[in-house]
Design a protein around this motif. Structure first.
Motif, PDB file in Angstrom:
ATOM      1  N   GLU A 136     -41.763  30.978   0.225  1.00  0.00           N
ATOM      2  CA  GLU A 136     -41.942  30.526   1.596  1.00  0.00           C
ATOM      3  C   GLU A 136     -42.207  29.040   1.710  1.00  0.00           C
ATOM      4  OE1 GLU A 136     -44.508  32.928   3.972  1.00  0.00           O
ATOM      5  OE2 GLU A 136     -43.864  34.755   2.982  1.00  0.00           O
ATOM      6  N   ALA A 137     -42.555  28.369   0.614  1.00  0.00           N
ATOM      7  CA  ALA A 137     -42.813  26.931   0.664  1.00  0.00           C
ATOM      8  C   ALA A 137     -41.495  26.161   0.603  1.00  0.00           C
ATOM      9  CB  ALA A 137     -43.715  26.511  -0.489  1.00  0.00           C
ATOM     10  N   PRO A 138     -41.284  25.211   1.516  1.00  0.00           N
ATOM     11  CA  PRO A 138     -40.033  24.448   1.486  1.00  0.00           C
ATOM     12  C   PRO A 138     -39.941  23.565   0.243  1.00  0.00           C
ATOM     13  CG  PRO A 138     -41.379  23.862   3.414  1.00  0.00           C
ATOM     14  CD  PRO A 138     -42.140  24.853   2.634  1.00  0.00           C
ATOM     15  N   VAL A 139     -38.721  23.463  -0.290  1.00  0.00           N
ATOM     16  CA  VAL A 139     -38.467  22.621  -1.456  1.00  0.00           C
ATOM     17  C   VAL A 139     -37.557  21.439  -1.110  1.00  0.00           C
ATOM     18  CG1 VAL A 139     -38.805  24.486  -3.109  1.00  0.00           C
ATOM     19  CG2 VAL A 139     -36.512  24.032  -2.207  1.00  0.00           C
ATOM     20  N   ALA A 140     -36.932  21.468   0.066  1.00  0.00           N
ATOM     21  CA  ALA A 140     -36.025  20.397   0.478  1.00  0.00           C
ATOM     22  C   ALA A 140     -35.769  20.534   1.973  1.00  0.00           C
ATOM     23  CB  ALA A 140     -34.713  20.485  -0.304  1.00  0.00           C
ATOM     24  N   GLY A 141     -34.971  19.639   2.485  1.00  0.00           N
ATOM     25  CA  GLY A 141     -34.581  19.689   3.883  1.00  0.00           C
ATOM     26  C   GLY A 141     -33.117  19.324   4.025  1.00  0.00           C
ATOM     27  N   LEU A 142     -32.520  19.771   5.107  1.00  0.00           N
ATOM     28  CA  LEU A 142     -31.097  19.574   5.348  1.00  0.00           C
ATOM     29  C   LEU A 142     -30.909  19.254   6.821  1.00  0.00           C
ATOM     30  CD1 LEU A 142     -28.204  20.115   4.021  1.00  0.00           C
ATOM     31  CD2 LEU A 142     -28.405  22.386   5.024  1.00  0.00           C
ATOM     32  N   PHE A 143     -30.104  18.230   7.112  1.00  0.00           N
ATOM     33  CA  PHE A 143     -29.823  17.941   8.513  1.00  0.00           C
ATOM     34  C   PHE A 143     -28.505  17.194   8.669  1.00  0.00           C
ATOM     35  CE2 PHE A 143     -32.413  14.400   7.084  1.00  0.00           C
ATOM     36  CZ  PHE A 143     -31.804  13.280   7.641  1.00  0.00           C
ATOM     37  N   ASP A 144     -28.023  17.164   9.905  1.00  0.00           N
ATOM     38  CA  ASP A 144     -26.768  16.518  10.245  1.00  0.00           C
ATOM     39  C   ASP A 144     -26.968  15.001  10.249  1.00  0.00           C
ATOM     40  OD1 ASP A 144     -24.572  15.379  11.825  1.00  0.00           O
ATOM     41  OD2 ASP A 144     -24.114  17.462  12.358  1.00  0.00           O
ATOM     42  N   ILE A 145     -26.075  14.289   9.582  1.00  0.00           N
ATOM     43  CA  ILE A 145     -26.139  12.826   9.519  1.00  0.00           C
ATOM     44  C   ILE A 145     -26.210  12.217  10.910  1.00  0.00           C
ATOM     45  CG2 ILE A 145     -24.688  10.794   9.051  1.00  0.00           C
ATOM     46  CD1 ILE A 145     -23.892  12.125   6.435  1.00  0.00           C
ATOM     47  N   HIS A 146     -25.595  12.851  11.883  1.00  0.00           N
ATOM     48  CA  HIS A 146     -25.588  12.288  13.232  1.00  0.00           C
ATOM     49  C   HIS A 146     -26.990  12.168  13.826  1.00  0.00           C
ATOM     50  CE1 HIS A 146     -21.389  13.586  12.628  1.00  0.00           C
ATOM     51  NE2 HIS A 146     -21.167  12.409  13.171  1.00  0.00           N
ATOM     52  N   MET A 147     -27.960  12.902  13.271  1.00  0.00           N
ATOM     53  CA  MET A 147     -29.342  12.747  13.726  1.00  0.00           C
ATOM     54  C   MET A 147     -29.866  11.354  13.370  1.00  0.00           C
ATOM     55  SD  MET A 147     -31.007  16.492  12.842  1.00  0.00           S
ATOM     56  CE  MET A 147     -32.688  15.969  13.096  1.00  0.00           C
ATOM     57  N   MET A 148     -29.235  10.679  12.426  1.00  0.00           N
ATOM     58  CA  MET A 148     -29.634   9.332  12.009  1.00  0.00           C
ATOM     59  C   MET A 148     -28.903   8.265  12.823  1.00  0.00           C
ATOM     60  SD  MET A 148     -31.801   9.647   9.452  1.00  0.00           S
ATOM     61  CE  MET A 148     -31.736   8.067   8.629  1.00  0.00           C
ATOM     62  N   ASP A 149     -28.043   8.667  13.755  1.00  0.00           N
ATOM     63  CA  ASP A 149     -27.243   7.727  14.538  1.00  0.00           C
ATOM     64  C   ASP A 149     -26.399   6.829  13.650  1.00  0.00           C
ATOM     65  OD1 ASP A 149     -28.220   8.654  16.987  1.00  0.00           O
ATOM     66  OD2 ASP A 149     -29.952   7.331  16.874  1.00  0.00           O
ATOM     67  N   ASP A 150     -25.871   7.376  12.566  1.00  0.00           N
ATOM     68  CA  ASP A 150     -25.095   6.570  11.631  1.00  0.00           C
ATOM     69  C   ASP A 150     -23.859   7.351  11.203  1.00  0.00           C
ATOM     70  OD1 ASP A 150     -24.024   5.000   9.652  1.00  0.00           O
ATOM     71  OD2 ASP A 150     -25.939   4.579   8.706  1.00  0.00           O
ATOM     72  N   THR A 151     -22.755   7.135  11.883  1.00  0.00           N
ATOM     73  CA  THR A 151     -21.546   7.885  11.565  1.00  0.00           C
ATOM     74  C   THR A 151     -20.837   7.333  10.338  1.00  0.00           C
ATOM     75  OG1 THR A 151     -20.280   6.515  13.099  1.00  0.00           O
ATOM     76  CG2 THR A 151     -21.186   8.585  13.956  1.00  0.00           C
TER      77      THR A 151
END
Length: 115
Positions: free
Chosen positions: A38-53
């Motif tokens: 249950e403890a997170p080991v990493a994270g994942l997200f869409d690059i567009h959340m960084m405003d950097d295409t």
């Protein structure tokens, strides 16, 4: 950071057995990655959340620091630059993105104290 969140989840889920839990953010969903628990080991997200295409998909390391704001001042004084100013993530910590003088990028975070 990826342009294809569902594809990345499918790949790492099948290859490594990872599972994913959504963590809603103001600019999209950050996916907590779990490996056998249950403890997170990493994270994942869409690059567009960084405003950097222009950014390429990649994994980024985070360095835990005692005071991210003070350390950022020291980083700039030592020739680094701030790519993303500090922001707070509830229950996680205060995070910023830093580029060192040679161009290497890392996240710096002052984690919240465990409750």
């Amino acid at each position: 950071m990826t342009r294809d969140v569902e594809g990345a989840k499918a790949f790492y889920g099948a290859a490594l057995g990872w599972t994913f839990a959504p963590m809603p953010m103001p600019d999209g969903t950050y996916w907590l990655v779990m490996a056998g628990g249950e403890a997170p080991v990493a994270g994942l997200f869409d690059i567009h959340m960084m405003d950097d295409t222009q950014m390429q998909p990649h994994w980024m390391s985070y360095i835990a620091v005692d005071d991210v704001d003070a350390r950022l001042e020291a980083a700039v004084g030592a020739g680094g630059s701030i790519l993303r100013p500090p922001f707070d993530v509830e229950g996680v910590g205060r995070i910023a993105t830093v580029r060192d003088p040679e161009g290497a990028v890392t996240g710096w975070m002052t984690p919240v104290e465990p409750s």
